[in-house]
Design a protein around this motif. Structure first.
Motif, PDB file in Angstrom:
ATOM      1  N   VAL A 207      39.799  41.515  45.339  1.00 19.12           N
ATOM      2  CA  VAL A 207      40.648  42.531  44.715  1.00 19.12           C
ATOM      3  C   VAL A 207      42.098  42.102  44.826  1.00 19.12           C
ATOM      4  O   VAL A 207      42.488  41.386  45.730  1.00 19.12           O
ATOM      5  CB  VAL A 207      40.444  43.922  45.373  1.00 19.12           C
ATOM      6  CG1 VAL A 207      39.068  44.433  45.102  1.00 19.12           C
ATOM      7  CG2 VAL A 207      40.727  43.882  46.848  1.00 19.12           C
ATOM      8  N   ASP A 208      42.912  42.545  43.891  1.00 25.47           N
ATOM      9  CA  ASP A 208      44.337  42.186  43.935  1.00 25.47           C
ATOM     10  C   ASP A 208      45.135  43.199  44.710  1.00 25.47           C
ATOM     11  O   ASP A 208      44.875  44.302  44.852  1.00 25.47           O
ATOM     12  CB  ASP A 208      44.895  42.058  42.517  1.00 25.47           C
ATOM     13  CG  ASP A 208      44.307  40.837  41.835  1.00 25.47           C
ATOM     14  OD1 ASP A 208      44.007  39.850  42.512  1.00 25.47           O
ATOM     15  OD2 ASP A 208      44.136  40.894  40.593  1.00 25.47           O
TER      16      ASP A 208
ATOM     17  N   ASN B  47      39.330  41.009  40.197  1.00 18.66           N
ATOM     18  CA  ASN B  47      40.200  39.893  39.798  1.00 18.66           C
ATOM     19  C   ASN B  47      39.432  38.776  39.091  1.00 18.66           C
ATOM     20  O   ASN B  47      39.976  37.701  38.865  1.00 18.66           O
ATOM     21  CB  ASN B  47      40.959  39.343  41.002  1.00 18.66           C
ATOM     22  CG  ASN B  47      40.049  38.715  42.037  1.00 18.66           C
ATOM     23  OD1 ASN B  47      38.839  38.658  41.874  1.00 18.66           O
ATOM     24  ND2 ASN B  47      40.634  38.256  43.123  1.00 18.66           N
ATOM     25  N   GLN B  48      38.177  39.008  38.759  1.00 19.56           N
ATOM     26  CA  GLN B  48      37.338  38.063  38.000  1.00 19.56           C
ATOM     27  C   GLN B  48      37.122  36.725  38.719  1.00 19.56           C
ATOM     28  O   GLN B  48      36.818  35.725  38.085  1.00 19.56           O
ATOM     29  CB  GLN B  48      37.930  37.808  36.609  1.00 19.56           C
ATOM     30  CG  GLN B  48      38.119  39.052  35.772  1.00 19.56           C
ATOM     31  CD  GLN B  48      36.809  39.702  35.393  1.00 19.56           C
ATOM     32  OE1 GLN B  48      35.886  39.036  34.967  1.00 19.56           O
ATOM     33  NE2 GLN B  48      36.721  41.007  35.559  1.00 19.56           N
ATOM     34  N   GLN B  49      37.238  36.695  40.043  1.00 16.81           N
ATOM     35  CA  GLN B  49      37.004  35.474  40.802  1.00 16.81           C
ATOM     36  C   GLN B  49      35.554  35.342  41.278  1.00 16.81           C
ATOM     37  O   GLN B  49      35.078  34.240  41.500  1.00 16.81           O
ATOM     38  CB  GLN B  49      37.942  35.420  42.024  1.00 16.81           C
ATOM     39  CG  GLN B  49      39.394  35.311  41.673  1.00 16.81           C
ATOM     40  CD  GLN B  49      39.718  33.993  40.999  1.00 16.81           C
ATOM     41  OE1 GLN B  49      39.240  32.941  41.408  1.00 16.81           O
ATOM     42  NE2 GLN B  49      40.499  34.055  39.942  1.00 16.81           N
TER      43      GLN B  49
END
Length: 127
Positions: free
Chosen positions: A126-127, A47-49
């Motif tokens: 993760v989403d 999720n690019q966080q």
């Protein structure tokens, strides 16, 4: 009655303390430079966080490897959020043998390092 030290003795002691302080500053600076390392690569969470960055540290004694084996290196794995806040840091002697990162609902983990536990993150990577 205590003996009064001569001026030469006082100057000599002061010089020793100054030299000791300079050595401590140099050693601390060298350690900070060594620990910083050089960025080898980074891997972002789905999720690019969060991002895991791998840093190679300088080796004062070079490693000798078999022909075709490539150069093994040691260094740090560091976990950051996308704002640059560091959450975790771990040193590994053979950083190129560490598998991962593996992103899970609770956080991130690696295989082949000393600490086999999952690194818990504030939010799911993760989403």
């Amino acid at each position: 009655m205590p003996k009064i030290k001569s001026q030469e003795t006082l100057v000599r002691e002061r010089k020793r303390w100054v030299v000791l302080a300079i050595l401590v500053i140099i050693i601390t600076g060298c350690y900070q430079w060594w620990k910083q390392g050089t960025l080898r690569y980074e891997e972002w969470s789905p999720n690019q966080q969060y991002v895991v960055r791998y840093y190679k540290t300088f080796e004062f004694i070079p490693r000798f490897t078999m022909p075709g084996d490539g150069g093994h290196y040691s260094g740090y794995m560091r976990v950051y959020d996308r704002n640059g806040k560091q959450f975790y840091e771990e040193y590994s002697d053979l950083l190129d043998f560490v598998e991962g990162p593996f992103w899970a609902k609770e956080g991130v983990y690696w295989m082949g390092n000393d600490n086999q536990d999952i690194v818990r993150l504030p939010t799911s990577p993760v989403d």
